[in-house]
Enzyme design. Structure first.
Site, PDB file in Angstrom:
ATOM      1  N   ARG A  46       1.439 -47.355  40.451  1.00  0.00           N
ATOM      2  CA  ARG A  46       2.072 -48.468  40.170  1.00  0.00           C
ATOM      3  C   ARG A  46       1.649 -49.637  41.316  1.00  0.00           C
ATOM      4  O   ARG A  46       1.516 -50.764  40.926  1.00  0.00           O
ATOM      5  CB  ARG A  46       3.730 -48.461  40.276  1.00  0.00           C
ATOM      6  CG  ARG A  46       4.228 -49.828  40.237  1.00  0.00           C
ATOM      7  CD  ARG A  46       5.694 -49.735  39.711  1.00  0.00           C
ATOM      8  NE  ARG A  46       6.582 -48.531  40.218  1.00  0.00           N
ATOM      9  CZ  ARG A  46       7.003 -48.462  41.423  1.00  0.00           C
ATOM     10  NH1 ARG A  46       6.658 -49.562  42.330  1.00  0.00           N
ATOM     11  NH2 ARG A  46       7.542 -47.538  41.805  1.00  0.00           N
ATOM     12  N   TYR A  98       2.056 -69.163  21.278  1.00  0.00           N
ATOM     13  CA  TYR A  98       2.357 -67.998  20.523  1.00  0.00           C
ATOM     14  C   TYR A  98       3.686 -67.561  20.420  1.00  0.00           C
ATOM     15  O   TYR A  98       4.688 -67.826  21.168  1.00  0.00           O
ATOM     16  CB  TYR A  98       1.576 -66.909  21.513  1.00  0.00           C
ATOM     17  CG  TYR A  98       1.859 -65.561  20.954  1.00  0.00           C
ATOM     18  CD1 TYR A  98       1.665 -65.146  19.631  1.00  0.00           C
ATOM     19  CD2 TYR A  98       2.400 -64.809  21.747  1.00  0.00           C
ATOM     20  CE1 TYR A  98       2.006 -63.796  19.145  1.00  0.00           C
ATOM     21  CE2 TYR A  98       2.943 -63.232  21.277  1.00  0.00           C
ATOM     22  CZ  TYR A  98       2.530 -62.889  20.064  1.00  0.00           C
ATOM     23  OH  TYR A  98       2.907 -61.636  19.493  1.00  0.00           O
ATOM     24  N   ASP A 170      -2.139 -70.610  29.529  1.00  0.00           N
ATOM     25  CA  ASP A 170      -2.576 -69.106  28.740  1.00  0.00           C
ATOM     26  C   ASP A 170      -4.170 -69.737  28.269  1.00  0.00           C
ATOM     27  O   ASP A 170      -4.209 -70.474  27.327  1.00  0.00           O
ATOM     28  CB  ASP A 170      -1.645 -69.039  27.643  1.00  0.00           C
ATOM     29  CG  ASP A 170      -1.782 -67.924  26.945  1.00  0.00           C
ATOM     30  OD1 ASP A 170      -3.051 -67.587  26.848  1.00  0.00           O
ATOM     31  OD2 ASP A 170      -0.818 -67.460  26.417  1.00  0.00           O
ATOM     32  N   LYS A 195      -6.971 -59.475  23.735  1.00  0.00           N
ATOM     33  CA  LYS A 195      -7.858 -60.386  22.472  1.00  0.00           C
ATOM     34  C   LYS A 195      -9.581 -60.567  23.142  1.00  0.00           C
ATOM     35  O   LYS A 195      -9.979 -59.182  23.188  1.00  0.00           O
ATOM     36  CB  LYS A 195      -7.289 -61.900  22.538  1.00  0.00           C
ATOM     37  CG  LYS A 195      -5.657 -61.727  22.392  1.00  0.00           C
ATOM     38  CD  LYS A 195      -5.412 -61.175  21.109  1.00  0.00           C
ATOM     39  CE  LYS A 195      -3.931 -61.148  20.544  1.00  0.00           C
ATOM     40  NZ  LYS A 195      -2.838 -60.766  21.696  1.00  0.00           N
TER      41      LYS A 195
HETATM   42  O1  P1T Z   1       0.061 -59.499  22.543  1.00  0.00           O
HETATM   43  P1  P1T Z   1       0.041 -59.580  24.166  1.00  0.00           P
HETATM   44  O2  P1T Z   1      -1.076 -58.742  24.684  1.00  0.00           O
HETATM   45  O3  P1T Z   1       1.374 -59.262  24.898  1.00  0.00           O
HETATM   46  O4  P1T Z   1       0.070 -61.012  24.374  1.00  0.00           O
HETATM   47  C1  P1T Z   1       0.620 -62.287  24.211  1.00  0.00           C
HETATM   48  C2  P1T Z   1       0.088 -63.359  23.669  1.00  0.00           C
HETATM   49  C3  P1T Z   1       0.015 -64.284  24.629  1.00  0.00           C
HETATM   50  N1  P1T Z   1      -0.768 -65.494  24.749  1.00  0.00           N
HETATM   51  C4  P1T Z   1      -1.242 -65.948  23.325  1.00  0.00           C
HETATM   52  C5  P1T Z   1      -1.945 -67.190  23.168  1.00  0.00           C
HETATM   53  C6  P1T Z   1      -1.267 -64.928  22.442  1.00  0.00           C
HETATM   54  O5  P1T Z   1      -2.159 -65.038  21.334  1.00  0.00           O
HETATM   55  C7  P1T Z   1      -0.701 -63.547  22.739  1.00  0.00           C
HETATM   56  C8  P1T Z   1      -0.690 -62.551  21.461  1.00  0.00           C
HETATM   57  N2  P1T Z   1      -1.099 -63.030  20.285  1.00  0.00           N
HETATM   58  C9  P1T Z   1      -0.914 -62.301  19.004  1.00  0.00           C
HETATM   59  C10 P1T Z   1      -0.625 -61.092  18.771  1.00  0.00           C
HETATM   60  C11 P1T Z   1      -1.338 -62.983  17.937  1.00  0.00           C
HETATM   61  O6  P1T Z   1      -1.766 -62.578  16.763  1.00  0.00           O
HETATM   62  O7  P1T Z   1      -1.406 -64.459  18.073  1.00  0.00           O
END
Ligand code: P1T
Length: 381
Positions: A46, A98, A170, A195
């Protein structure tokens, strides 16, 4: 070192014992200590892990950051950032973020006493107007998810610097290949590494990069204390993804531009939103602050909800799925899927209508992608 060299080499020296050219997966929770109070650099996973360390070092270098901290998801990264603040603090967030980001702000951190104001960050003046004495953070996505609005990172950084407010960006939609917010004055840059950075739709993760020592110390403490860490195998997969990030982003950008140009000409498409198109309101700004326009294209179809659903169900190469940024093309319906947690009136104001569809253009052959879109648009009827 240039970007594509850093992505393959930083943090990735051949392994000492065997010469393995790939960083091993140190799939261990703990480390044997020679004596009480002595250890060989790691005590508990951790707190630190060699595979995660290698990945953090590499991604930090790609964002021109001193430090990076990896988390189990993008939402874990954002949530950990929120714990740097305390009840009574005020946060200005972009109005088009998001859906999960809005949800965690509105349904969780608001109840912990953080106060959020949502503004259209495409106009830095609106950000300046929303500042209060208690404002501690401006949080933005640029391009935004899903409207692909572009905000001026430098101008907003100037607003924040005057007033000792942190700027967090972000950078998920651009990746460090296309845009490096720390170079433009941001204090923190965050990614859903699920992503483009992972790039293969096979691992969920998040990361925060910074050059601010005090922010870095707090993030490191919170990463360990709260424990929303990325595991060794996920760090290994994400590090593998990084090696081809530059190559993939170039193709994502070329394919997205070709898809956007095709869709602009199609009678079944009412509006095409892509920052690479010269008539996008943020086109010139993105040219100045970045190195490309990314792989995301949003469209408004000349149809109703039933027609949009038909289109989404008719593509064969573009899978109908949440998420984005993988090698395979995806599409989704934000109003029903990724942004369902955004209140209906806010969605309407932002333009997330029933006929609005978001495409994540992958790296398949462009002719196949265009044929797929053509047949699905034909199926709307
Ligand atoms: O899904 P996660 O890894 O927890 O990330 C969240 C997140 C944060 N910021 C942006 C700009 C994002 O697009 C996302 C996650 N987005 C999707 C799952 C989507 O389909 O837009």
């Amino acid at each position: 070192m240039r970007f594509n060299t850093k992505s393959i080499h930083v943090g990735q020296e051949p392994e000492e014992k065997t010469g393995a050219v790939v960083v091993p997966i140190f799939q261990t929770s703990t480390y044997a200590q020679p004596e009480v109070g002595q250890h060989k650099g790691h005590e508990y996973t951790r707190t630190s892990n060699p595979t995660r360390d290698a990945y953090q070092e590499c991604i930090a270098s790609l964002e021109n950051a001193e430090e990076a901290y990896a988390f189990g998801s993008g939402m874990a990264a954002i949530s950990t950032i929120m714990t740097l603040f305390k009840a009574g603090d005020h946060i200005i967030s972009g109005d088009d973020v998001y859906g999960g980001t809005f949800r965690v702000f509105d349904k969780i951190f608001k109840d912990f006493g953080l106060d959020f104001t949502y503004v259209d960050t495409t106009d830095p003046k609106r950000v300046a107007e929303a500042v209060r004495p208690e404002t501690k953070l401006v949080w933005l996505e640029t391009p935004t998810n899903p409207m692909l609005k572009i905000s001026d990172i430098r101008a907003i950084a100037a607003v924040c610097q005057d007033k000792d407010i942190f700027l967090g960006v972000d950078n998920t939609f651009m990746s460090p290949f296309n845009q490096r917010p720390l170079d433009l004055g941001a204090d923190m840059v965050m990614h859903s590494t699920t992503k483009y950075i992972g790039g293969h739709s096979d691992v969920v993760g998040g990361v925060v990069c910074t050059n601010n020592k005090s922010v870095g110390e707090k993030l490191k403490f919170a990463q360990n204390a709260m424990g929303a860490v990325m595991g060794p195998f996920d760090a290994w997969l994400t590090l593998r993804g990084l090696k081809t990030l530059g190559l993939r982003m170039e193709r994502h950008g070329q394919n997205a531009m070709a898809v956007a140009k095709f869709l602009v000409e199609h009678p079944a498409v009412e509006e095409v939103i892509y920052p690479g198109l010269p008539d996008h309101p943020g086109h010139e700004l993105q040219k100045q602050q970045g190195h490309g326009f990314g792989g995301m294209v949003s469209i408004r179809l000349a149809t109703d909800l039933a027609g949009a659903k038909k289109f989404c169900a008719s593509t064969k190469l573009f899978f109908l799925a949440e998420s984005l940024g993988g090698v395979e093309s995806l599409l989704e319906h934000p109003a029903i899927m990724t942004h369902a947690s955004v209140p209906e009136d806010v969605r309407a104001e932002l333009g997330i209508s029933d006929s609005f569809v978001r495409l994540s253009v992958g790296v398949e052959h462009i002719d196949d992608l265009i044929s797929d879109l053509e047949q699905a648009l034909g199926a709307i009827g």
